[in-house]
Design an enzyme around this catalytic site. Structure first.
Site, short mmCIF file in Angstrom:
data_model
loop_
_atom_site.label_atom_id
_atom_site.label_comp_id
_atom_site.label_asym_id
_atom_site.label_seq_id
_atom_site.Cartn_x
_atom_site.Cartn_y
_atom_site.Cartn_z
N ASP B 119 0.87 -1.17 0.00
CA ASP B 119 0.00 0.00 0.00
C ASP B 119 0.91 1.22 0.00
O ASP B 119 2.13 1.08 -0.04
CB ASP B 119 -0.96 -0.01 1.20
CG ASP B 119 -0.23 -0.09 2.53
OD1 ASP B 119 0.99 0.17 2.55
OD2 ASP B 119 -0.87 -0.41 3.54
N SER B 329 -6.22 -12.23 5.18
CA SER B 329 -5.52 -11.46 4.16
C SER B 329 -5.24 -10.05 4.70
O SER B 329 -5.69 -9.68 5.78
CB SER B 329 -6.36 -11.40 2.90
OG SER B 329 -7.55 -10.69 3.17
N TYR B 330 -4.56 -9.27 3.90
CA TYR B 330 -4.17 -7.92 4.32
C TYR B 330 -5.41 -7.11 4.71
O TYR B 330 -6.35 -7.00 3.92
CB TYR B 330 -3.41 -7.24 3.19
CG TYR B 330 -2.71 -5.98 3.64
CD1 TYR B 330 -1.77 -6.03 4.65
CD2 TYR B 330 -3.00 -4.75 3.06
CE1 TYR B 330 -1.14 -4.89 5.09
CE2 TYR B 330 -2.36 -3.60 3.49
CZ TYR B 330 -1.43 -3.68 4.50
OH TYR B 330 -0.82 -2.55 4.93
N PRO B 331 -5.42 -6.55 5.92
CA PRO B 331 -6.66 -5.93 6.40
C PRO B 331 -6.87 -4.48 5.98
O PRO B 331 -7.79 -3.84 6.44
CB PRO B 331 -6.53 -6.04 7.92
CG PRO B 331 -5.07 -6.00 8.17
CD PRO B 331 -4.39 -6.61 6.97
#
Lengths: 252, 662
Positions: B119, B329-331
């Site tokens: 991100d 998974s990526y939060p």
């Protein structure tokens, strides 16, 4: 001489459009100061526009012009019907579907230069043009969001939702006042879309119940027009009136 | 060839090392007690071939931006100088051993592979790592791994398909960091220098300003005044009831309610006069309650505050840990649609062993599986939050993690099942000139609701038979009276929704801002109290609170009046409301009353900034342009604030010292 006969022709012309007759004197006054006068059709249009912008209680109409029956506002009468078409002017309008306070909050948000669509706070354009529709942000949750792609819900176009009910104060040429209640929705009736001083012909057969004139599209012909001074005063004083009604601090 | 791999946190380094090495790695300690270096061999494929790998990590950002020491004093040079004072990037004091570790390891390596989270922040941290590594060795080949969870196949795939760091995202974050620093410092000093001397409680408080904090506080204050200024008004309605086959059918008025008693009486009397009601529509049709959309960060936080008895911040922390351990998974994601290529059945299958929802998951595997609905958001970086493997509650560390994990799984399984199905009956009658409506629902198949315990769908009584065109004399018709009630104070879910809609913060940082305004004592939270004697709770269709209030059943209510009964049951259940403190009110009122075009308490300036960051990421503008524009804007606001300082002070006297004379 010429003006008087023209005035008579105009009077006929108005009459054939279903309008009550203004007095000849008033028509003469309303005729443009030009010689020769423009063609008749243009004159009729001009005088009609003047009539729509005039205060009809002010010796405008012929004494034979139809007005409300004397007891129209009598709440004891369960039901009666108008026997003639009556020309009236709008003195006041109220949206009974919205609370006063809701209207206050809307007005104050606009005064701050803000409006909301859904949860989003929108800054209004500062040039005074209000193209922004009053967004009745639907209470969308994630479930709904796919169903309303624009992110804007509710009332498209006019800004007055379909199931609104308005109450008007209407006045005939004699100065009689009566409440007009929207029995069936009439699209042109709405705050901001119906002017103060706007003229309406309430048709013969319209129902009066308990002193309230019931308005529906079949008996209510909206003619247009407005009285600028009244309109301005109405809008300028609206916030104060609303606040007074609910007993809020009007200074704030 | 030797490759240095660096992850954003130790847990990811460990997991990735585990997968790449097949469990055969040597572990070396670094100077920092949290950071380990894992050494193993790995074949990166065509890119780098067989390599000796050192896998290590940082702990988030390792550098920070600071003003030179001559700007330490809060008064001199004056705060406005901070808008264009020089700034330096330095290694944070507590991160020097981490940076040194990277610098040292880089000396032995020919290539560097970044494994930070995918991100914007992660991209910037990746950049910081590059800079640290280059100090040791500036001939490094640099690549980046793109991944969104630490499941084995996914990680192996990422290692074979390395990409480049995205400079645009790095630039966007670096612009944000610089703006936050300059604007935050300048206004914080401005506030403190000018307000602390007023004394009283102000003398000992931290008066901080943040470009997200203030608009967030603004929402809370805004709602506070809406509640405080609210005026209740009476309204009237007409209710028609007809009894048939022993069932009471309630018809509601199409006008809903009017704020004038006399008008309602006139209309009511005309109903009675007509005597007979006339059935104008009878419709029976299938209806559904939609399964939820795939889970985004914002939605997870909102749901957590409503149903999991925790704050958004706590939910984020728990989710972060679950991700670091490889359970979910990526939060941090804005995406609410699953890529068509993802093998979701496999993920469902992994839940079949669970003793809570295993049976449900097995049912999906055995044929009930449905491809999830597709939302409209895609951040192109991460899939919606979903479980990676099954975790029994005994392996999770605390109750927060358990609740969040359970929610993520249930949400995911709900996404993969069928909508709940029912049958709806609609009856319209014309009574006099007035329209009335009755609506009934029978729930036929619960489907996703069986696993998604956070939603309810209650059927109403079955409506008796009415026929089109039929006339009947209603059993009862009467006028009802009610009163409008003030909107509720904001809940955390409301606040998150407002921030989301107004572009304040990112999904990942919203919870922090909300926490910050509490830490600063700008707002306080109190448990929501149930209100008594409220006949009807429908203050205002535009009210931002509507979406967030009531929680349970609200979604059904907004879709088809289906859950109307349930949606009345509001509050309770540990939901917290946000109320501003006097200080919070004074600050926002102060800035609002200064009357310049954009108060700091409004979301507009910050939203603009957030949009500019996005533009930098998309290559539509540059870091420098954004910096110049935003700094100019805030500098202007600064000078205007200085000019109208007395307005702010007066607001403080009025609200904090309750002194209206000032």
């Amino acid at each position: 001489m010429n003006r008087l006969s023209k005035a008579a022709e105009v009077q006929n012309g108005l009459h054939s459009q279903g309008l009550p007759s203004p007095t000849l004197a008033w028509i003469q006054n309303a005729l443009p100061n030009r010689d020769p006068l423009p063609p008749l059709l243009a004159l009729i249009a001009t005088v009609k526009a003047r009539l729509m912008a005039a205060d009809i209680t002010n010796a405008v109409l012929d004494s034979s012009a139809p007005s409300f029956p004397a007891n129209i506002a009598n709440p004891e009468v369960k039901e009666t019907k108008l026997e003639r078409d009556v020309l009236v002017q709008v003195l006041d309008i109220d949206n009974l579907t919205k609370s006063k306070w809701e209207q206050v909050e809307e007005l104050e948000a606009i005064a701050r230069g803000e409006q909301t669509t859904g949860r989003e706070m929108i800054r209004l354009p500062t040039n005074g043009e209000e193209e922004e529709e009053l967004g009745y942000g639907s209470l969308a949750t994630q479930n709904l969001s796919t169903a309303r792609p624009g992110g804007r819900g509710g009332a498209a176009g006019s800004g007055t939702p379909k199931n609104s009910t308005h109450r008007l104060v209407l006045q005939d040429c004699k100065g009689n006042k009566v409440y007009g209640l929207e029995l069936k929705r009439i699209d042109k009736i709405g705050i901001g879309t119906l002017n103060i001083g706007e003229k309406i012909i309430v048709k013969k057969g319209a129902i009066v119940a308990r002193g309230v004139l019931l308005l529906e599209p079949s008996t209510c012909v909206i003619m247009g027009g407005k009285i600028d001074a009244w309109q301005k005063a109405w809008f300028d004083g609206r916030l104060t009136r609303l606040k007074e009604t609910v007993g809020a601090d009007i200074r704030g | 060839m030797r490759v240095l791999c660096v992850a954003e946190k130790p847990s990811i380094a460990k997991a990735v090392a585990q997968h790449l090495s097949g469990g055969r790695s040597q572990t070396h300690n670094s100077r920092n007690k949290y950071i380990k270096n894992y050494v193993f061999d790995y074949d990166f494929g065509q890119e780098w071939g067989n390599c000796t790998v050192t896998m290590t990590s940082v702990l988030g950002h390792i550098t920070e931006l600071v003003f030179p020491s001559e700007y330490k004093d809060w008064r001199h040079p004056p705060p406005e100088r901070l808008f264009d004072a020089p700034v330096n990037t330095v290694i944070s004091e507590d991160k020097t051993d981490i940076a040194n570790n990277i610098e040292q390891q880089a000396r032995y390596a020919q290539a560097l592979c970044i494994w930070t989270d995918c991100d914007r922040e992660g991209e910037h941290i990746g950049h910081e790592i590059c800079e640290a590594a280059k100090k040791g060795n500036n001939r490094l080949q640099i690549k980046r791994a793109k991944f969104s969870n630490i499941e084995r196949a996914h990680i192996l795939n990422a290692a074979r398909n390395l990409i480049m760091l995205d400079d645009k995202q790095v630039n966007a974050v670096s612009a944000r960091i610089e703006l936050d620093l300059r604007i935050g410092f300048a206004f914080t000093r401005f506030l403190s220098n000018n307000l602390k001397p007023l004394g009283g409680p102000l003398a000992n408080l931290v008066l901080s300003y943040g470009s997200c904090q203030f608009p967030t506080l603004g929402f809370v204050v805004d709602r506070y005044f809406r509640v405080k200024n609210f005026r209740p008004e009476p309204f009237w309605s007409i209710k028609v009831m007809h009894r048939r086959d022993g069932i009471d059918v309630n018809f509601t008025w199409s006008r809903h309610r009017l704020f004038d008693r006399a008008s309602v009486i006139v209309l009511y009397e005309r109903c009675l006069l007509a005597k007979m009601a006339h059935v104008t529509k009878v419709q029976e049709k299938p209806t559904k309650k939609w399964r939820p959309l795939p889970l985004t960060t914002v939605e997870m936080q909102k749901m957590a505050t409503r149903f999991l008895r925790m704050s958004g911040q706590q939910a984020m922390e728990a989710a972060e840990k679950l991700y670091n351990k490889g359970f979910i998974s990526y939060p941090r994601t804005e995406t609410d649609r699953f890529d068509i290529g993802m093998n979701l059945r496999d993920l469902v299958q992994k839940q079949a062993v669970d003793n809570r929802w295993g049976q449900f998951a097995q049912g999906l595997v055995d044929g009930g599986f449905q491809q999830p609905r597709q939302g409209r958001h895609d951040d192109k970086a991460h899939p919606p939050i979903h479980p990676i493997i099954n975790a029994t509650s005994s392996v999770l560390d605390n109750d927060y993690e358990r609740r969040v994990y359970e929610f993520v799984v249930r949400r995911f399984l709900a996404c993969c099942s069928e909508d709940a199905k029912g049958m709806a009956t609609d009856i319209d009658i014309l009574y006099g000139e007035e329209l009335f409506h009755a609506h009934g629902v029978i729930v036929l198949e619960r489907n996703y609701l069986d696993v998604y315990v956070y939603e309810k769908w209650t059927g109403t009584a079955i409506l008796p038979k009415f026929s089109m065109g039929e006339r009947f004399e209603p059993f009862e018709a009467h006028i009802t009276e009610g009163k409008t009630v003030a909107p509720s104070y904001l809940t955390e879910a409301d606040l998150i929704s407002l921030m989301d809609a107004n572009g304040i913060g990112t999904d990942a940082t919203m919870a922090e801002h909300i926490q910050k305004i509490q830490d600063r004592e700008y707002v306080a939270t109190v448990p929501r109290t149930r209100r008594q004697g409220v006949e009807e709770e429908e203050f205002d269709e535009q009210s931002p609170a509507q979406g967030g209030r009531g929680g349970r059943g609200n979604r059904g209510a907004s879709r088809g009046r289906v859950g109307a009964v349930v949606s009345r049951a509001r509050g309770g259940g540990g939901v917290m409301e946000f109320i501003p403190t006097r200080l919070g009110v004074a600050l926002i009122e102060g800035f609002d009353r200064m009357n310049f075009e954009t108060s700091l308490g409004k979301p507009f300036l910050r939203k603009e900034m957030e949009l500019k960051m996005k533009a930098v990421c998309e290559g539509r503008t540059s870091r420098q342009v954004v910096l110049n524009e935003s700094i100019d804007q805030y500098r202007q606001v600064y000078f205007q604030s200085q000019e109208k300082l007395n307005v702010l002070k007066a607001a403080c006297r009025e609200y904090i010292f309750q002194n209206n004379g000032g």
